[in-house]
Write an enzyme that holds these catalytic residues in place. Structure first.
Site, mmCIF file in Angstrom:
data_model
loop_
_atom_site.group_PDB
_atom_site.id
_atom_site.type_symbol
_atom_site.label_atom_id
_atom_site.label_comp_id
_atom_site.label_asym_id
_atom_site.label_seq_id
_atom_site.Cartn_x
_atom_site.Cartn_y
_atom_site.Cartn_z
ATOM 1 N N ASP A 385 8.990 10.658 -14.365
ATOM 2 C CA ASP A 385 10.270 10.749 -15.073
ATOM 3 C C ASP A 385 10.201 11.778 -16.193
ATOM 4 O O ASP A 385 11.080 12.632 -16.343
ATOM 5 C CB ASP A 385 10.621 9.372 -15.634
ATOM 6 C CG ASP A 385 12.119 9.127 -15.633
ATOM 7 O OD1 ASP A 385 12.855 9.972 -15.095
ATOM 8 O OD2 ASP A 385 12.541 8.088 -16.155
ATOM 9 N N ASP A 438 16.085 3.333 -12.127
ATOM 10 C CA ASP A 438 15.997 2.608 -13.389
ATOM 11 C C ASP A 438 16.114 1.107 -13.186
ATOM 12 O O ASP A 438 15.729 0.327 -14.050
ATOM 13 C CB ASP A 438 17.106 3.072 -14.343
ATOM 14 C CG ASP A 438 16.992 4.539 -14.681
ATOM 15 O OD1 ASP A 438 15.856 5.052 -14.673
ATOM 16 O OD2 ASP A 438 18.027 5.179 -14.926
#
Length: 539
Positions: A385, A438
């Site tokens: 990420d 997420d």
């Protein structure tokens, strides 16, 4: 395993690569280049988005969005206080030298380049302009700052940067119309929009439902396994084989996943176009249909158990329950209607329904077997990420993750692997969004925690699930706070979610002396009947 079950796992497992790509929470497309240009007297405005409403011959026309400069007069926040002002092109167009024509309170349009922004503003003000619109040479918005050595900063007119396409449209208006005027105002964005609250609740609720379904299935499997042990059956089927319909991630696959996801993200970045987004829409619809069908069949089978337990053999697909046959057409029609009308204002509802169903189904089918695998997976995703949001700027000159999430170069509003809700009370409109990853990746660990709690007969307070859920909620909340504080920078949500969620699990396991069991076996020890061989219990 029957062919339908195999097809389902194959489709969802293929979809997991796609739905886990987008972790970042994004906002705005302003290019930030002001790290070395701090505020100083005459150059201390906050950067704000500015609405530029155009009027052609007294009739309201197109509206553009720009960004206000660090210098100059502040722009009014209310539309009723913004005057309609005649707009003209500068002569010369770059406004780097005194203008050849005097202006009488006009808004002047200039091209970016050849001199400093403040020089353009000073020349426009000296010629009598009431405001300055600078057209960027790119489609993004660029923050206009002051150079460290600048001193001539007593500028009393507002300056606004507009993207390149807005400049081209304004030029056509001026060529084809007798009079063009504009209104400049900057309505204030609420600190927190209710859409972010609903999106937060949506993410929490999705993991909650998926975790309880996963834990219930695991407990049912454990009860069935114990019954077989009591009957002292010689060959006891393992709960981890393909027949259970569960795919367990191992350490190697967790590491490989990040590299595969990175490769696919680069492919998306390089091949991002209208047709490629259409292909992703088709893949998303296939996964969404499978997820929605799985969820509806599991839910409706409680009331229509006979239809759920009665099967018919279908060529190429194998045995299919009558309930599945009844539900499938509805799911297919739902996905097709969303795909056809996805540009409509309420299409986000269909996208969220399909996305949530797909995430729940993936969390039901794909399991983290122990804390070790969960730690490796989330740690790799954490680094992934950060790299593709921040570090990729050094290699590609832009954030690859944010470009893909926005759907740049595709002509569409991003790819569909997102949950989104329109910002209801934001005068700027837009959507609050969250990537599937997420929810999905932390959800794998949280679902594992609840499965362990139920198999270990732990209460809500003494277990791990409730604390993992609270940690996830706090991590996601901090993500949205950071998004607002960072003035529109795209935020990698796992940068905040992983330390909260994984850190909480590891800390509690260590304090409760459960770390070794959670790290290696992932499930509590179960008593073995005296008449059953130990090797059968360990299966």
């Amino acid at each position: 395993m029957d062919s339908l079950r195999f097809l389902r796992i194959l489709l969802v497992s293929a979809s997991i690569l796609l739905v886990s790509l987008l972790y970042t929470v994004t906002a705005g497309d302003i290019v930030h280049q002001d790290d070395l240009a701090p505020k100083k007297p005459g150059c201390e405005n906050d950067f704000v988005l500015v609405k530029v409403q155009t009027w052609i011959d007294g009739t309201e026309d197109a509206e553009f969005v720009g960004v206000g400069a660090r210098f100059g007069r502040r722009i009014v926040s209310k539309e009723k206080n913004a005057n309609q002002t005649h707009v003209v092109f500068a002569n010369p167009r770059d406004c780097c030298s005194p203008l050849r024509t005097k202006l009488i309170g006009d808004v002047v349009i200039v091209d970016r380049g050849n001199c400093r922004f403040t020089a353009k503003a000073n020349n426009a003000e000296a010629a009598g302009a009431s405001a300055l619109l600078i057209i960027n040479n790119q489609k993004e918005l660029y923050k206009m700052v002051c150079e460290p050595d600048e001193t001539d900063l007593d500028i009393q007119i507002p300056a606004v940067m507009l993207p390149q396409d807005a400049g081209a449209t304004l030029e056509k208006m001026l060529i084809n119309s007798s009079k063009v005027s504009v209104q400049l105002y900057s309505p204030r964005r609420p600190a927190v929009d209710v859409a972010e609250v609903f999106l937060w609740l949506m993410a929490i609720g999705t993991i909650l439902c998926a975790s309880y379904w996963s834990a219930w299935s695991a407990r049912e499997a454990a009860i069935e396994h114990d019954k077989l042990l009591k009957d002292a059956i010689d060959e006891i089927p393992s709960t981890n084989d393909g027949g259970s319909g569960v795919v367990e991630i191992n350490t190697l696959s967790a590491i490989c996943f990040v590299f595969l996801a990175s490769g696919f993200l680069v492919v998306l970045y390089k091949l991002m176009s209208y047709w490629f987004v259409e292909l992703l829409v088709v893949v998303f619809c296939i996964g969404g249909v499978e997820g929605l069908q799985t969820c509806l069949v599991a839910l409706l089978s409680r009331w229509f158990q006979r239809a759920g337990d009665s099967y018919i053999k279908v060529p190429f697909l194998g045995p299919i329950s009558y309930l599945t046959l009844a539900v499938s057409p509805f799911c297919i029609v739902f996905a097709v209607l969303w795909a056809v009308y996805r540009e409509r204002s309420l299409a986000w509802i269909g996208q969220d329904v399909l996305g949530i169903a797909l995430i729940i189904t993936v969390l039901q089918i794909v399991h983290v077997p122990n804390l070790k695998v969960g730690t490796v997976l989330l740690s790799c995703a954490f680094l992934y990420d950060i790299f593709w949001v921040f570090v990729s700027k050094k290699l590609f000159h832009e954030s690859v993750m944010i470009v893909v999430a926005r759907g740049d170069k595709s002509g569409e509003d991003g790819i569909p692997m997102l949950l989104k809700i329109p910002r209801m009370f934001d005068p700027w409109g837009g959507y609050s969004i969250i990537g599937f990853g997420d929810i999905l990746l932390p959800g794998l660990l949280i679902a594992f925690a609840l499965r362990y709690d139920w198999l270990a007969n732990k209460t809500l307070r003494t277990g791990y699930f409730i604390w993992a859920m609270v940690a996830y909620g706090l991590g996601l909340l901090i993500t949205y706070v950071a998004l607002n504080l960072m003035d529109g920078h795209g935020q990698p949500a796992l940068l905040y979610i992983v330390p909260f969620t994984l850190g909480t699990m590891l800390t509690l396991a260590r304090k409760r002396d459960d770390l070794w069991i959670l790290w290696t076996k992932g499930e509590p020890e179960r008593a073995c009947p005296h008449h059953v061989r130990l090797e059968q219990c360990s299966e």
